[in-house]
Design a protein around this motif. Structure first.
Motif, mmCIF file in Angstrom:
data_model
loop_
_atom_site.group_PDB
_atom_site.id
_atom_site.type_symbol
_atom_site.label_atom_id
_atom_site.label_comp_id
_atom_site.label_asym_id
_atom_site.label_seq_id
_atom_site.Cartn_x
_atom_site.Cartn_y
_atom_site.Cartn_z
ATOM 1 N N TYR A 202 0.077 -13.123 -4.541
ATOM 2 C CA TYR A 202 -0.124 -11.725 -4.146
ATOM 3 C C TYR A 202 -1.558 -11.523 -3.643
ATOM 4 O O TYR A 202 -1.825 -10.638 -2.850
ATOM 5 N N MET B 1 5.785 -14.007 -6.790
ATOM 6 C CA MET B 1 6.018 -13.505 -5.446
ATOM 7 C C MET B 1 7.197 -14.215 -4.798
ATOM 8 O O MET B 1 7.399 -15.395 -5.019
ATOM 9 N N LEU B 6 8.968 -13.708 2.372
ATOM 10 C CA LEU B 6 7.828 -13.837 3.293
ATOM 11 C C LEU B 6 8.208 -14.723 4.478
ATOM 12 O O LEU B 6 7.976 -14.367 5.647
ATOM 13 N N PRO B 41 2.724 -9.652 0.988
ATOM 14 C CA PRO B 41 2.471 -9.650 -0.462
ATOM 15 C C PRO B 41 2.217 -8.244 -1.001
ATOM 16 O O PRO B 41 2.637 -7.914 -2.104
ATOM 17 N N GLN B 44 5.518 -6.454 -1.284
ATOM 18 C CA GLN B 44 6.282 -6.945 -2.444
ATOM 19 C C GLN B 44 5.704 -6.430 -3.750
ATOM 20 O O GLN B 44 6.426 -6.073 -4.674
#
Lengths: 227, 113
Positions: A202, B1, B6, B41, B44
């Motif tokens: 992230y 993740m 992605l 990211p 998400q």
């Protein structure tokens, strides 16, 4: 032409990897229960019971509402009754434990004891509906106030899993209402410690992206200077 | 993740970049990767932190989804404006096309699977 070929490959590529899109099977599960008093009328209390399910994949932590139902408790009446029913079908298929309770109360009356606590088994109501918990007991305190007038209140919640006692959680009334209380049942599945491996992405991915943008920016600047 | 999401988004948006971005293919690949490495990211994270919580019942899927997509379109517009050295309108057009395509196709694939 090559662009169309690439597009074709892209479309085929996106349809193939079932594996990368589907979330992985949950690795760990945790349930937590909360009760909140939603309304109170003379002689009645409405509780909203929420059961949340939290599960972990190797990459994500997902929490969702697993089960929600209303609990109506009739208090200060000659026949204390607890109803448990679903939010979407209030009167269809509600489960009453009134008969069971009446038996207990008859015994109480006959025993000539003015104050008695008894335990009410609501396991039937919650069985299967509450995930891995096969038995959830509410300890109900029934107080005989006057002749044939009872005061009923939930004092604790007992959780069983595979018939094994897991935890007893106090359930305290506050100012005439039942206090909203989070009942975190971490005993069921321990919360994994630390960050998940996937969590680092992230931050790493956006960082990499920003660094790339900065590199492009400085390269353009130096090119402009040279020119 | 979810790396799969992605990769899927990069692939889908690259399909749009192929035709909308008038640059060499390798450069388009680079741009689509950079843009999505920054936005995906964060998207998400927003989804997992807020959507999969008690907001689930109150907000609902589509309003939240559209709101997030709108943020992404705006963010990607600025990134494309910088990367492609183009005007705002073109950047917005590419960002809009890419995200409508990837979001639509993504939802469709998710439904089918």
């Amino acid at each position: 032409m090559s662009r169309f070929l690439l597009l074709f490959l892209l479309i085929s590529g996106t349809l193939l990897p079932d594996v990368i899109i589907r979330p992985r099977e949950p690795e760990e599960k945790r349930y937590f229960l909360d009760f909140s008093a939603v309304d109170s009328f003379p002689g009645k209390i409405f509780l909203l019971s929420n059961l949340y399910r939290e599960y972990y994949t190797s990459e994500d932590q997902i929490t969702n509402l697993f089960d929600q139902r209303y609990i109506q408790i009739k208090i200060n009446s000659s026949t204390p009754v607890i109803y448990v029913f679903n939010t979407d079908s209030l009167y269809d298929g509600f489960v009453t434990t009134g008969d069971e309770l009446s038996d207990v109360l008859t015994k109480l009356k006959n025993s000539d004891i003015s104050y008695r606590k008894t335990e009410l088994n609501l396991s039937k109501v919650f069985r299967k509906k509450y995930g891995s918990f096969d038995e959830v007991y509410f300890t109900v305190s029934i107080t005989l106030v006057k002749d044939s007038i009872f005061l009923t209140e939930i004092t604790s919640v007992k959780i069983y899993e595979d018939s094994e006692f897991i935890k007893e959680i106090p359930f305290k009334p506050e100012a005439g209402l039942f206090r909203a209380e989070n009942l975190l049942m971490s005993d069921v599945a321990p919360e994994p410690e630390g960050l998940f491996v996937g969590d680092i992405f992230y931050f790493l991915f956006p960082l990499a992206g920003v660094i790339a943008v900065l590199i492009i920016f400085f390269r353009r600047k130096s090119t402009e200077k040279k020119q | 993740m979810n790396i799969g999401t992605l990769l899927l988004t990069i692939l889908l948006e690259f399909a749009v970049y192929l035709f909308a971005v008038k640059r060499p293919i390798l450069q388009s690949v680079g741009f689509v990767i950079i843009v999505n490495l920054i936005t995906q990211p964060l998207v998400q994270m927003l989804f997992y932190e807020f959507y999969y919580s008690t907001y689930y019942e109150t907000i609902g899927f589509f309003p939240f989804f559209f709101f997030i997509e709108l943020l992404v379109i705006i963010a990607e517009m600025f990134l494309l404006w910088f990367l492609l050295k183009t005007d705002n309108k073109t950047a917005l057009k590419i960002s809009l096309l890419a995200n409508i395509f990837s979001a639509g196709a993504g939802l469709l694939i998710y439904e089918v699977l």
